[in-house]
Enzyme design. Structure first.
Site, mmCIF file in Angstrom:
data_model
loop_
_atom_site.group_PDB
_atom_site.id
_atom_site.type_symbol
_atom_site.label_atom_id
_atom_site.label_comp_id
_atom_site.label_asym_id
_atom_site.label_seq_id
_atom_site.Cartn_x
_atom_site.Cartn_y
_atom_site.Cartn_z
ATOM 1 N N THR A 191 53.867 48.708 48.824
ATOM 2 C CA THR A 191 54.418 47.343 48.737
ATOM 3 C C THR A 191 55.368 47.016 49.882
ATOM 4 O O THR A 191 55.408 45.879 50.362
ATOM 5 C CB THR A 191 55.151 47.134 47.394
ATOM 6 N N LEU A 236 56.763 41.076 47.520
ATOM 7 C CA LEU A 236 56.140 40.656 46.250
ATOM 8 C C LEU A 236 55.483 41.871 45.593
ATOM 9 O O LEU A 236 54.257 41.940 45.407
ATOM 10 C CB LEU A 236 55.134 39.530 46.522
ATOM 11 N N HIS A 237 56.348 42.846 45.220
ATOM 12 C CA HIS A 237 55.856 44.136 44.685
ATOM 13 C C HIS A 237 54.817 43.923 43.576
ATOM 14 O O HIS A 237 53.773 44.566 43.549
ATOM 15 C CB HIS A 237 57.019 44.943 44.079
ATOM 16 N N ASP A 238 55.137 43.058 42.630
ATOM 17 C CA ASP A 238 54.309 42.940 41.423
ATOM 18 C C ASP A 238 52.982 42.241 41.696
ATOM 19 O O ASP A 238 51.952 42.612 41.113
ATOM 20 C CB ASP A 238 55.094 42.214 40.332
#
Ligand code: RIB
Ligand code: CA
Length: 303
Positions: A191, A236-238
């Site tokens: 990420t 925007l890891h998720d």
């Protein structure tokens, strides 16, 4: 299409992932389960309901889960997500409440009704997913896979060893990683390769649809918080973890035995160790490809 249950601790990047999950035609979002993490369960659940309402998708079921980790005390992240978990945004309250069955009951029911088809995309602490596997061990064989936004082979973001979601509930992570359900780990190694600058979503600003407008509002709130930390990028890891099963060409995967530490200074560490559990780990990610993806699903749709 992939049938996905999104398990989240709605904070700011979770909120973008929710919009991605709604907008992406390759994703059949079966429902959203909420867990305590970035902020407490009341807020993560309320934020999830309000984000769905803001994009006209309050029809999607939201199911509350666990309000604290399996063993540790709740460790939250208001510094990065604001007191409410949604930065400085004031969202209109959804008229819809969360469903009256527990997240794990919803997960179990959905998995039994769709054997071999359900992917759980877990983008918060793994407390709900671990609780599911502890309560309903017999359904492990029917889960298609668990994608975890969490961990890191190259240093943490809470401590130098640990990424937040694993640090928050390391015992839950141990349960999930050792469950023998196929686990895909989307950690910071992947990420952190996709650092967004302020102008990276400019293409959304003139779109003026519900999805694009809300994404821009969230993105700008993220930057206002990051500015206060002296950082000029957001991750925007998720959203990245969400697409690990649909945009596979963006990822570089390796199989490694992953061992999770639960105590001491290395609490939450996810390291390669021979006594660990075989895990599919994202070690690379195509940042430019992701930006093209975001442009495609948010810039070209009418939502
Ligand atoms: O370390 C990043 C993760 O922790 C993301 O899921 C973010 O929402 C926080 O939960
Ligand atoms: Ca999250």
């Amino acid at each position: 299409m992939k049938k996905i249950i999104l398990d989240c601790d709605t904070g700011l990047d979770d909120a973008v992932a929710i919009i991605n999950a709604v907008a992406d035609k390759d994703i059949d979002l079966i429902g959203i389960t909420t867990v305590a993490g970035n902020v407490n369960l009341k807020y993560t659940t309320r934020n999830t309901l309000d984000i769905l309402y803001s994009i006209g998708r309050e029809d999607i079921g939201v199911y509350m889960g666990e309000k604290k980790p399996l063993k540790k005390e709740l460790h939250t992240a208001e510094d990065f997500h604001g007191e409410s978990g949604i930065g400085d945004l004031i969202l209109e309250r959804s008229p819809v409440s969360c469903k009256n069955i527990h997240a794990t009951e919803f997960m179990a029911k959905t998995i039994v009704e769709n054997p071999g088809e359900i992917i759980i995309a877990a983008v918060g602490p793994l407390t709900n997913v671990a609780s599911l596997l502890i309560k309903y061990p017999q359904i492990k064989k029917d889960i298609r896979g668990i994608t975890v936004m969490g961990g890191s082979l190259s240093g943490g973001n809470v401590t130098s060893f640990a990424e937040f979601n694993i640090y928050a509930d390391p015992e839950a992570a141990q349960v999930v990683f050792s469950s023998e359900v196929p686990v895909t780990m989307i950690g910071l190694d992947a990420t952190m390769r996709a650092k967004f600058q302020k102008n990276d979503l400019d293409f959304l600003r003139e779109k003026n649809t519900k999805w694009s407008s809300m994404t821009v509002e969230i993105f700008d709130s993220m930057f206002r918080i990051r500015d206060s930390h002296g950082k000029d990028f957001v991750v925007l890891h998720d959203s990245i973890a969400l697409i690990a099963s649909t945009e596979t060409e963006l990822f570089t995967f390796e199989n490694h035995p992953i061992l999770i530490s639960t105590e001491g200074e290395k609490r939450g560490e996810t390291k390669v160790h021979k006594s660990g559990q075989r895990t599919k780990v994202a070690v690379g990610f195509d940042s430019e490809g992701f930006k093209r993806y975001m442009k495609d699903i948010l810039g070209n749709t009418e939502g």
